[in-house]
Design a protein around this motif. Structure first.
Motif, PDB file in Angstrom:
ATOM      1  N   LEU A   1      14.999  52.145 -35.121  1.00  0.00           N
ATOM      2  CA  LEU A   1      14.455  51.970 -36.281  1.00  0.00           C
ATOM      3  C   LEU A   1      15.218  51.871 -37.573  1.00  0.00           C
ATOM      4  O   LEU A   1      15.492  50.634 -38.072  1.00  0.00           O
ATOM      5  CB  LEU A   1      13.355  52.975 -36.806  1.00  0.00           C
ATOM      6  N   ASN A   2      16.439  52.855 -37.547  1.00  0.00           N
ATOM      7  CA  ASN A   2      17.606  52.737 -38.486  1.00  0.00           C
ATOM      8  C   ASN A   2      18.434  51.467 -38.034  1.00  0.00           C
ATOM      9  O   ASN A   2      18.821  50.528 -38.838  1.00  0.00           O
ATOM     10  CB  ASN A   2      18.321  53.823 -38.421  1.00  0.00           C
ATOM     11  N   ARG A   3      18.718  51.113 -36.798  1.00  0.00           N
ATOM     12  CA  ARG A   3      19.394  50.011 -36.556  1.00  0.00           C
ATOM     13  C   ARG A   3      18.600  48.684 -36.971  1.00  0.00           C
ATOM     14  O   ARG A   3      19.464  47.654 -37.417  1.00  0.00           O
ATOM     15  CB  ARG A   3      19.759  50.030 -35.093  1.00  0.00           C
ATOM     16  N   LEU A   4      17.323  48.601 -36.522  1.00  0.00           N
ATOM     17  CA  LEU A   4      16.548  47.323 -36.993  1.00  0.00           C
ATOM     18  C   LEU A   4      16.714  47.276 -38.592  1.00  0.00           C
ATOM     19  O   LEU A   4      16.840  46.007 -38.972  1.00  0.00           O
ATOM     20  CB  LEU A   4      15.139  47.354 -36.323  1.00  0.00           C
ATOM     21  N   GLN A   5      16.111  48.228 -39.232  1.00  0.00           N
ATOM     22  CA  GLN A   5      16.435  48.242 -40.785  1.00  0.00           C
ATOM     23  C   GLN A   5      17.814  47.659 -41.335  1.00  0.00           C
ATOM     24  O   GLN A   5      17.912  46.932 -42.183  1.00  0.00           O
ATOM     25  CB  GLN A   5      16.035  49.635 -41.208  1.00  0.00           C
ATOM     26  N   ASP A   6      18.786  48.327 -40.824  1.00  0.00           N
ATOM     27  CA  ASP A   6      20.083  47.823 -41.091  1.00  0.00           C
ATOM     28  C   ASP A   6      20.530  46.375 -40.933  1.00  0.00           C
ATOM     29  O   ASP A   6      21.147  45.508 -41.921  1.00  0.00           O
ATOM     30  CB  ASP A   6      21.171  48.865 -40.593  1.00  0.00           C
ATOM     31  N   ALA A   7      20.095  46.128 -39.541  1.00  0.00           N
ATOM     32  CA  ALA A   7      20.489  44.724 -39.158  1.00  0.00           C
ATOM     33  C   ALA A   7      19.698  43.670 -40.009  1.00  0.00           C
ATOM     34  O   ALA A   7      20.089  42.725 -40.486  1.00  0.00           O
ATOM     35  CB  ALA A   7      20.304  44.532 -37.622  1.00  0.00           C
ATOM     36  N   SER A   8      18.590  44.053 -40.551  1.00  0.00           N
ATOM     37  CA  SER A   8      17.665  43.100 -41.484  1.00  0.00           C
ATOM     38  C   SER A   8      17.676  43.290 -42.856  1.00  0.00           C
ATOM     39  O   SER A   8      16.847  42.671 -43.271  1.00  0.00           O
ATOM     40  CB  SER A   8      16.191  43.184 -40.731  1.00  0.00           C
ATOM     41  N   GLY A   9      18.476  44.254 -43.044  1.00  0.00           N
ATOM     42  CA  GLY A   9      18.453  44.495 -44.660  1.00  0.00           C
ATOM     43  C   GLY A   9      17.382  45.181 -45.036  1.00  0.00           C
ATOM     44  O   GLY A   9      16.678  44.776 -46.272  1.00  0.00           O
ATOM     45  N   GLY A  10      16.639  46.047 -44.162  1.00  0.00           N
ATOM     46  CA  GLY A  10      15.499  46.696 -44.733  1.00  0.00           C
ATOM     47  C   GLY A  10      14.062  45.925 -44.452  1.00  0.00           C
ATOM     48  O   GLY A  10      13.307  46.104 -45.067  1.00  0.00           O
ATOM     49  N   ALA A  11      14.113  44.876 -43.686  1.00  0.00           N
ATOM     50  CA  ALA A  11      12.971  43.856 -43.400  1.00  0.00           C
ATOM     51  C   ALA A  11      11.777  44.705 -42.572  1.00  0.00           C
ATOM     52  O   ALA A  11      10.669  43.989 -42.480  1.00  0.00           O
ATOM     53  CB  ALA A  11      13.342  42.675 -42.703  1.00  0.00           C
ATOM     54  N   VAL A  12      12.033  45.754 -41.804  1.00  0.00           N
ATOM     55  CA  VAL A  12      10.846  46.400 -41.078  1.00  0.00           C
ATOM     56  C   VAL A  12       9.751  47.107 -41.992  1.00  0.00           C
ATOM     57  O   VAL A  12       9.975  47.894 -42.763  1.00  0.00           O
ATOM     58  CB  VAL A  12      11.652  47.575 -40.186  1.00  0.00           C
TER      59      VAL A  12
END
Lengths: 469, 469
Positions: free
Chosen positions: B240-251
């Motif tokens: 989750l943290n990786r997806l958040q950081d990669a997307s600029g918080g789009a999760v």
């Protein structure tokens, strides 16, 4: 020795027994707590006591109840409202409680004591690629306890919220000395009333904050900062919305500086540059940041080019390096220095709905002129929050004029659906505003809660809540 | 006629005079308020009164004080904790107060009455490209007053926060009938104690919410939804943290479904598809959305490919169209139906720190088995918030087993630094948990505040706060 002196002596001995002789300061040693940063308030406390733990704080609060001596909690003493002035009181300083107890990078939380300096926490979590994003001029000297008890804001509220939004858990010593342990790291907890948020921002009326669990955010990899010149401030909110939407919410700051501020700040910041060739009616500092790999620079430039085509923005400079970025922020962060370099000064902290900021700033000078034709002023604003710091200097030293200024500034904010205190709190200086404008029913509820939790009126009496008439 | 009946008659006549005869319901007309959604509670109220304005609410509350009759506020009656049950009380329903007073698209706020349906508000603001993003199974029948008084959460809390975070202003009738008007649209207001947040989530103990100013968010242009299969849930927070950081918080959502849940849900959702070829120990529904023009789909796919290379994710399906997206959500949103289709049932709403969810779910079945070897269970979770809805069915109808289940589920959450009530609140069903686990000092403060504001104990007595022992 009078009975009163005798009682005071007994109390000091008891305090010494709790924290050690060297941590109870009187006379000259207590001097640095006798005045506030603004210079507007001055009062020698009975003593200053510097506990090292929540249990010492608890013992001191119980003692204060026994002796019926008021306690004034103080952190970094950076209040702009006289909130930490200790007239006829014992000042209780949390500055020795400065341990960062734990940093949990994966959970993105830090557990800290109340005496930790805001910027020191941000530095400490930097090694994990994280940030504690509360950002304002005094971040280098204000302490966690103080920013939570006043719900401090600043330039990054737009993106990360104010101190309240950055706090998950609290440890508080209540006015009767009980320790309230709400030190949770949970994101969700609906087990009863929201005491945490009631205590945050209560200005030491309902308890003394001794520790907190704070949220951390990932440190932005990409960051871009620019200075814009606008002819018409009323177009700024729509520009902000467009930049937010185009970037998926990457705007972290959107700060306004008035023409008069831009003229004056250059005398206060060494080597200050205004960046734009001319000073526009509205200067905006915009900053965008993201953890994502993306070219924020071109995104911002595209947004600004469009805004220049429509005439919303007249000129813009994007920082080319860290030095320029720092210089841009130095311009904005000098606001308190510019405001307080000249006395008497009326500094304010009003907020209006975001779409009324331009109306407010257009209308307010006329109201000032009606009171004192020779006034001078500056304004800066956290535009995304509708929060304006309007500062006015009267042409002569007359308390009646100062009072009339304050009253008019507040009244116009309230007329526009705003507030007389957006982020600095009430303390002493906003008590008349509170008495004049605060909803009667809200005041009634606040007083009932204060009385229920602090029946002896031990914590920070005479501040925040105006006396009943 | 006894004195009591006489008194009750007088009260009903007085209620009729306030709201009109047709809006005071008794007997069969009041039937639909006599039971809750879960079927666990059943009690006929003295009457149901349906006011149409805050002034009518205020008059009713004053009347209740005069006659010393308890009032139970109800909105959509979707409480899972018996919060709206009106035994020996008059139920006051806000369902007629369903006006959307104002939508201000530029300021991104809506002013609504307490009886507005959550999903109706979201629909109404859609035409402005905005959303009211509170999202949970009952959004089609729950009302704004109820979601605020219980601080409801749901699947989008990760991105937009819970009901509290979406509320700027409140209008509340206090337990003494006074109207507290906190209907501000301001983002910042530090003028005194934070009464708004104290009232939000107070479950009708401290006041009846009659209207609110709510934050709106821009509706996402890009949205991508996927179902992932994982062998090891403990790797999910880092993903989750990786997806958040990669997307600029789009999760915006990161929802867990247990193996047993995936097995059972197919019998409850018409044409349910599990998307993955096999059922993994952990199924995750992930959703990302943004207002930005960007290819979220490939961003997510890249993230998932990396996660499959490291073995964190075993299989994944990305929704190819709106229909598939809806089907994925239908799987998750059937959780309450799956839980309550079989009785007796112990449903729970605990939270633990985000990095302890896997530990909790690994440990809890053993504790259940020690109580009743024949138990059956399911679990779903708002993983980004550490909020787990663990449901267990005993092998036989024995209240002692149910009580033991609840106690063990709560106890393990509390052991791990968690809470026994993350987003559903206390109501009636969590009173024993509150008595057992809630911090004593916090309970003491809550009781003092309740007594200070509701000295006659008129509002929702016998709920939220356990009796003092």
């Amino acid at each position: 020795m009078t009975a009163e002196q005798d009682q005071s002596c007994n109390a000091l001995s008891a305090l010494q027994a709790i924290v050690g002789v060297e941590h109870v300061l009187v006379g000259q040693a207590a001097e640095r707590w006798s005045t506030d940063w603004t210079g507007a308030y001055r009062a020698m406390p009975i003593a200053v006591v510097r506990p090292d733990s929540r249990d010492e704080v608890s013992a001191i609060v119980r003692l204060a109840n026994t002796f019926r001596i008021p306690l004034v909690p103080v952190s970094g003493n950076t209040s702009l409202n006289g909130g930490a002035i200790g007239r006829d009181a014992i000042i209780i300083s949390v500055d020795r409680m400065r341990r960062i107890r734990e940093i949990r990078p994966q959970a993105r939380v830090a557990v800290v004591e109340a005496g930790v300096i805001v910027s020191a926490l941000d530095d400490a979590v930097g090694q994990y690629g994280l940030t504690f994003p509360l950002s304002f001029g005094a971040a280098g000297s204000s302490l966690i306890g103080g920013v939570l008890s006043t719900n401090a804001g600043g330039a990054n509220v737009l993106r990360y919220g104010n101190a309240r939004d950055l706090c998950l858990g609290l440890e508080v010593v209540l006015p009767d000395g009980q320790v309230l342990d709400l030190m949770t790291t949970l994101k969700k907890d609906n087990s009863g009333f929201d005491l945490r948020d009631l205590l945050i921002g209560s200005e030491g009326q309902l308890g003394i904050i001794t520790a907190a669990v704070l949220r951390l955010h990932p440190r932005a990899g990409e960051q871009v900062t620019a200075i814009l010149g606008m002819q018409d401030l009323s177009r700024a909110p729509a520009l902000l919305n467009r930049l937010q939407d185009a970037s998926g919410g990457a705007v972290t700051a959107f700060e306004f500086m008035s023409r008069s501020y831009m003229e004056k700040v250059q005398g206060h910041v060494q080597g200050a540059r205004c960046f734009l060739e001319t000073i526009y009616p509205a200067t905006i500092l915009v900053e965008m940041s993201t953890t994502r790999e993306m070219d924020l620079g071109s995104l911002l430039e595209t947004g600004l080019e469009e805004a220049m085509e429509t005439g919303d923005v007249s000129d813009a400079v994007v920082a080319q390096n860290n030095g320029q970025q720092r210089d841009m922020w130095a311009l904005r962060e000098a606001a308190a220095e510019v405001a307080f370099h000249r006395h008497p000064v009326v500094d304010t902290d009003i907020a209006v709905p975001v779409d009324r900021v331009a109306d407010y700033l257009e209308a307010i000078p006329q109201r000032m002129a009606e009171i004192d034709a020779g006034f001078d002023d500056i304004a800066v604003a956290h535009l995304g929050d509708g929060n304006i710091h309007y500062t006015v200097w009267p042409s002569c030293d007359d308390p009646a004029i100062e009072a009339a200024f304050r009253a008019a500034i507040d009244a116009l904010a309230v007329e526009m659906g705003g507030t007389f205190s957006a982020e600095h709190g009430i303390g002493l200086s906003k008590l008349p505003s509170m008495a004049r404008h605060k909803n009667r029913v809200a005041l009634d509820v606040m007083r009932k809660i204060k009385t229920a939790l602090d029946p002896n009126g031990i914590l920070n009496p005479g501040k925040t809540l105006p006396a009943e008439i």
